[in-house]
Motif scaffolding. Sequence first.
Motif, PDB file in Angstrom:
ATOM      1  N   ILE A 196       0.831  -1.205   0.000  1.00 60.41           N
ATOM      2  CA  ILE A 196       0.000   0.000   0.000  1.00 60.41           C
ATOM      3  C   ILE A 196       0.863   1.252   0.000  1.00 60.41           C
ATOM      4  O   ILE A 196       0.616   2.200  -0.767  1.00 60.41           O
ATOM      5  N   ALA A 197       1.895   1.280   0.841  1.00 58.52           N
ATOM      6  CA  ALA A 197       2.766   2.453   0.907  1.00 58.52           C
ATOM      7  C   ALA A 197       3.477   2.688  -0.419  1.00 58.52           C
ATOM      8  O   ALA A 197       3.576   3.830  -0.895  1.00 58.52           O
ATOM      9  N   LEU A 198       3.967   1.627  -1.055  1.00 58.42           N
ATOM     10  CA  LEU A 198       4.639   1.778  -2.347  1.00 58.42           C
ATOM     11  C   LEU A 198       3.653   2.227  -3.425  1.00 58.42           C
ATOM     12  O   LEU A 198       3.993   3.033  -4.294  1.00 58.42           O
ATOM     13  N   LEU A 199       2.436   1.711  -3.363  1.00 55.64           N
ATOM     14  CA  LEU A 199       1.424   2.097  -4.340  1.00 55.64           C
ATOM     15  C   LEU A 199       1.064   3.572  -4.202  1.00 55.64           C
ATOM     16  O   LEU A 199       0.891   4.280  -5.199  1.00 55.64           O
ATOM     17  N   LEU A 200       0.968   4.051  -2.970  1.00 55.51           N
ATOM     18  CA  LEU A 200       0.645   5.454  -2.744  1.00 55.51           C
ATOM     19  C   LEU A 200       1.775   6.381  -3.173  1.00 55.51           C
ATOM     20  O   LEU A 200       1.541   7.515  -3.588  1.00 55.51           O
ATOM     21  N   ALA A 201       3.004   5.898  -3.072  1.00 57.26           N
ATOM     22  CA  ALA A 201       4.153   6.768  -3.328  1.00 57.26           C
ATOM     23  C   ALA A 201       4.646   6.712  -4.762  1.00 57.26           C
ATOM     24  O   ALA A 201       5.390   7.590  -5.191  1.00 57.26           O
ATOM     25  N   THR A 202       4.265   5.683  -5.517  1.00 63.33           N
ATOM     26  CA  THR A 202       4.743   5.561  -6.891  1.00 63.33           C
ATOM     27  C   THR A 202       3.970   6.524  -7.786  1.00 63.33           C
ATOM     28  O   THR A 202       2.742   6.553  -7.784  1.00 63.33           O
ATOM     29  N   SER A 203       4.694   7.308  -8.548  1.00 64.17           N
ATOM     30  CA  SER A 203       4.030   8.307  -9.391  1.00 64.17           C
ATOM     31  C   SER A 203       4.573   8.243 -10.813  1.00 64.17           C
ATOM     32  O   SER A 203       5.771   8.106 -11.030  1.00 64.17           O
ATOM     33  N   GLY A 204       3.672   8.326 -11.784  1.00 61.78           N
ATOM     34  CA  GLY A 204       4.051   8.482 -13.172  1.00 61.78           C
ATOM     35  C   GLY A 204       4.523   7.228 -13.879  1.00 61.78           C
ATOM     36  O   GLY A 204       4.945   7.304 -15.024  1.00 61.78           O
ATOM     37  N   ARG A 205       4.459   6.063 -13.235  1.00 62.29           N
ATOM     38  CA  ARG A 205       4.908   4.829 -13.880  1.00 62.29           C
ATOM     39  C   ARG A 205       3.754   3.838 -13.888  1.00 62.29           C
ATOM     40  O   ARG A 205       3.576   3.064 -12.963  1.00 62.29           O
ATOM     41  N   GLN A 206       2.972   3.873 -14.952  1.00 66.05           N
ATOM     42  CA  GLN A 206       1.757   3.080 -15.015  1.00 66.05           C
ATOM     43  C   GLN A 206       2.000   1.582 -14.904  1.00 66.05           C
ATOM     44  O   GLN A 206       1.246   0.889 -14.217  1.00 66.05           O
ATOM     45  N   PRO A 207       3.007   0.999 -15.591  1.00 66.98           N
ATOM     46  CA  PRO A 207       3.232  -0.450 -15.430  1.00 66.98           C
ATOM     47  C   PRO A 207       3.504  -0.846 -13.982  1.00 66.98           C
ATOM     48  O   PRO A 207       3.008  -1.879 -13.509  1.00 66.98           O
ATOM     49  N   VAL A 208       4.292  -0.020 -13.283  1.00 67.18           N
ATOM     50  CA  VAL A 208       4.584  -0.323 -11.877  1.00 67.18           C
ATOM     51  C   VAL A 208       3.318  -0.245 -11.050  1.00 67.18           C
ATOM     52  O   VAL A 208       3.057  -1.084 -10.179  1.00 67.18           O
ATOM     53  N   LEU A 209       2.488   0.769 -11.308  1.00 69.16           N
ATOM     54  CA  LEU A 209       1.227   0.905 -10.586  1.00 69.16           C
ATOM     55  C   LEU A 209       0.323  -0.300 -10.831  1.00 69.16           C
ATOM     56  O   LEU A 209      -0.333  -0.790  -9.905  1.00 69.16           O
TER      57      LEU A 209
END
Length: 445
Positions: A196-209
């Motif tokens: 959850i924390a990584l998902l909230l903090a990841t920005s601008g990288r759609q494949p990673v999301l």
Amino acid sequence: ALALGRGAVLAGLIGCSALVPLMPTNDLKADLTLLSGLILLLGLYLVWRGRAVLSRSPLDLPLLTFLLAAVLATVFSPRPFLSLFPSRSRGDGLLVYAVYVLTAWAAARLKPNDLRVVLKAVLASATIIGAVAVAQFYGSDPLHWVGLRAIAPGQFFGILTPPTADLPLFGWRSFATLGNPIFLGGYALLILPIVIALLLATSGRQPVLAVLSVVLAVVYAALVVSASRVAFAGLALSWGALLLLPPRVPCLWRRVVLTAVLLVVVTAVLTLAGPGDQLIGRVKGGVNAQDASLRMKVFVWKHIIPLIAQRPLFGWGFSNLAGRLPGIGSKEYFEIYGFALSGIDTAHNETLHIAFSTGVIGLAAYLWIWAVVLKSLLASVRRDAGHRAAAAGMLAAMAGYFLWLQSAWSHIGPANVFWMLAGGSAALARSAQGVSSSPRDSPKR
């Protein structure tokens, strides 16, 4: 030698924290844990032969103290050999705990990039485990593919063959590869807040999301189908910690809403399709003084305290509770359990488990480890902008897992992940202080 050593250290950490939970039986988990420990030792030896200087960690002293207490508990145990080797039912034993300590010690010296590699392996493993749990929930057990017989829903999901497998009789509740729904819940607790924390903090990288969203959905589903009420309580505590320590990224509220929607959808699917009515009944049942599970645990807690008082300094050693708990066969026992057991072999409480196994010295060292871990993660959240999300997720995971442990214990599988994350917390803290968290390349003089 230095390059090979670092590779072996990473392989040992991945084996211990990512591959061990995938093993379908405790015997295999214990064997792979010991093998991972040997690989770690080889890697550290090669690093030393490569003339690297091993940096210090705030975890070193509490880890060494805990290991020393565990060794003394085994030496002075009424059954030292039983305490030394991993048990077939629990995977408990001094050798396994020695690998846990070595795992934390090695992880504390990782560079952030190396820690990221290990975390990716853990998340990949958790996704597989979550998928197995969901499949079991809907009546198809993938463990059958590796020769373990699946039981149809409505009876129980259990591993009956080979003879070394566990025999969990827990009805419709999924256990994935952890052998018990309780441990599946605890394992998911260690993974979910980090995702959850990584998902909230990841920005601008759609494949990673997209990948993180899939991992979140599958692991959350695994926690739900474990139907572990203490895991639900631990997850609530983890969410509370994340709200207090949110990753600082633009438009955070949008990501929070999307994450909440995803979790609601997964919950709705699990409760409206298949045997979801049993999940609803499990949650509605709550916990009260007459709850059968709680009464069983209170019975054990009440009778294990006098045993701890008999050997307060060094404890009884690992795997030595079976056949010793007072009260077995009493009127109170049959009123609570309703049937005869061959022997209760766990305290169902981590604090009491460590106190019984290693005495007050081991318990003090164990709590010291927890204090250092929490302090390290708080320091990383406050100082290290680059790794704040991972540190916040790990801190929330530790909070929920600690609550879960008060109704469970360090079982092989979830415990492997905990000890790796404990070491990783020190690695992140060193990064936050601007200190290299892995062996330095400069040669010895």
